[in-house]
Scaffold this motif. Structure first.
Motif: not given
Length: 273
Positions: A71-78
């Protein structure tokens, strides 16, 4: 020989068949195979009451932690595009902008992502999976809180963009020197051989659900009332969104502390019960 017999018996749950197969390829009789050396048979099924009694908390910890980190990791990329504001972007063509973005991503990868994995490789059998996962979640939370709390009043200024980049790299470093590595390892070490792939798959699937929820949710939440995005409902803004990500990481610390078992130095055969 014993290793092969053990593995076959564990997976197939058929000791006699394993012994017969070995008798065909090796100069050894069935009577010479000492069955008591094999680990005790466990007859409970996947998702049975006995399974949940023995491994329910392990499956919960693996599944929930993988869900949280993705949840956090892919938000970070965005929100990577918000780290670096290109000067005179109106004068850049699409090719030059793509090259500049690729340079930025290469810097982030070289400074945070790859070193994080190497640190995990070096320390994972020295300080353990649980401590690395707790530490990773904790420092990710600090990085997101540090970015989020003063985002609008401080980090959006041109002069502070490099500090933003440093904090962003810290978050990525501790993601990889933390739960983004350990969540792949722990499920493969906690469960009996006959359940290991299934439980690992369930945990990984929960992670992808977290990635979808996080990505879609962040796209909605991160734009505030002052941002005009046609087709998107009004969100809550970057500051609350980043603080929510920090809160998700704190939940990861709690779940890891109270539910995740340490597997450092533990033989896989210890799980075959």
């Amino acid at each position: 020989m014993n290793v092969i017999i053990r593995y076959t018996a564990l997976v197939e749950q058929n000791v006699m068949q394993a012994a017969n197969d070995m008798e065909k390829v090796m100069d050894i009789s069935l009577a010479q195979i000492v069955e008591e050396n094999l680990p005790p048979r466990s007859n409970y099924a996947l998702f049975s009451k006995e399974f949940f009694r023995r491994h329910g908390s392990d499956l919960f910890a693996c599944t929930f932690n993988w869900f949280l980190v993705d949840t956090v990791f892919y938000c970070s990329i965005l929100f990577q595009s918000k780290i670096y504001k290109f000067k005179n972007t109106d004068k850049l063509d699409a090719y030059q902008e793509a090259i500049d973005i690729a340079k930025l991503q290469a810097i982030i990868t070289a400074c945070s992502t790859i070193p994080g994995y190497f640190f995990s490789m070096y320390f994972i059998d020295r300080i353990g999976r649980v401590k690395i996962q707790m530490m990773g979640f904790f420092f990710m939370a600090l990085a997101f809180f540090a970015i989020g709390i003063k985002y609008d009043s401080f980090w959006t200024k041109e002069r502070n963009k490099y500090g933003f980049l440093v904090l962003y790299c810290v978050a990525f470093f501790f993601a990889n020197f933390g739960p983004n590595t350990t969540t792949f390892i722990v499920p493969a070490e906690l469960f009996p051989a006959r359940f290991r792939s299934t439980c690992n798959g369930i945990s990984g699937a929960a992670g992808k659900i977290g990635a979808i929820i996080g990505s879609v949710g962040f796209l909605w939440a991160s734009h505030g009332k002052n941002e005009d995005r046609e087709g998107f409902p009004v969100g809550i803004g970057m500051t609350p969104s980043l603080c929510i990500l920090g809160g998700v990481c704190i939940v990861g610390v709690v779940i890891t502390t109270f539910f995740t078992k340490e597997t450092m130095g533990r033989s896989l055969e210890d799980n075959e019960t």
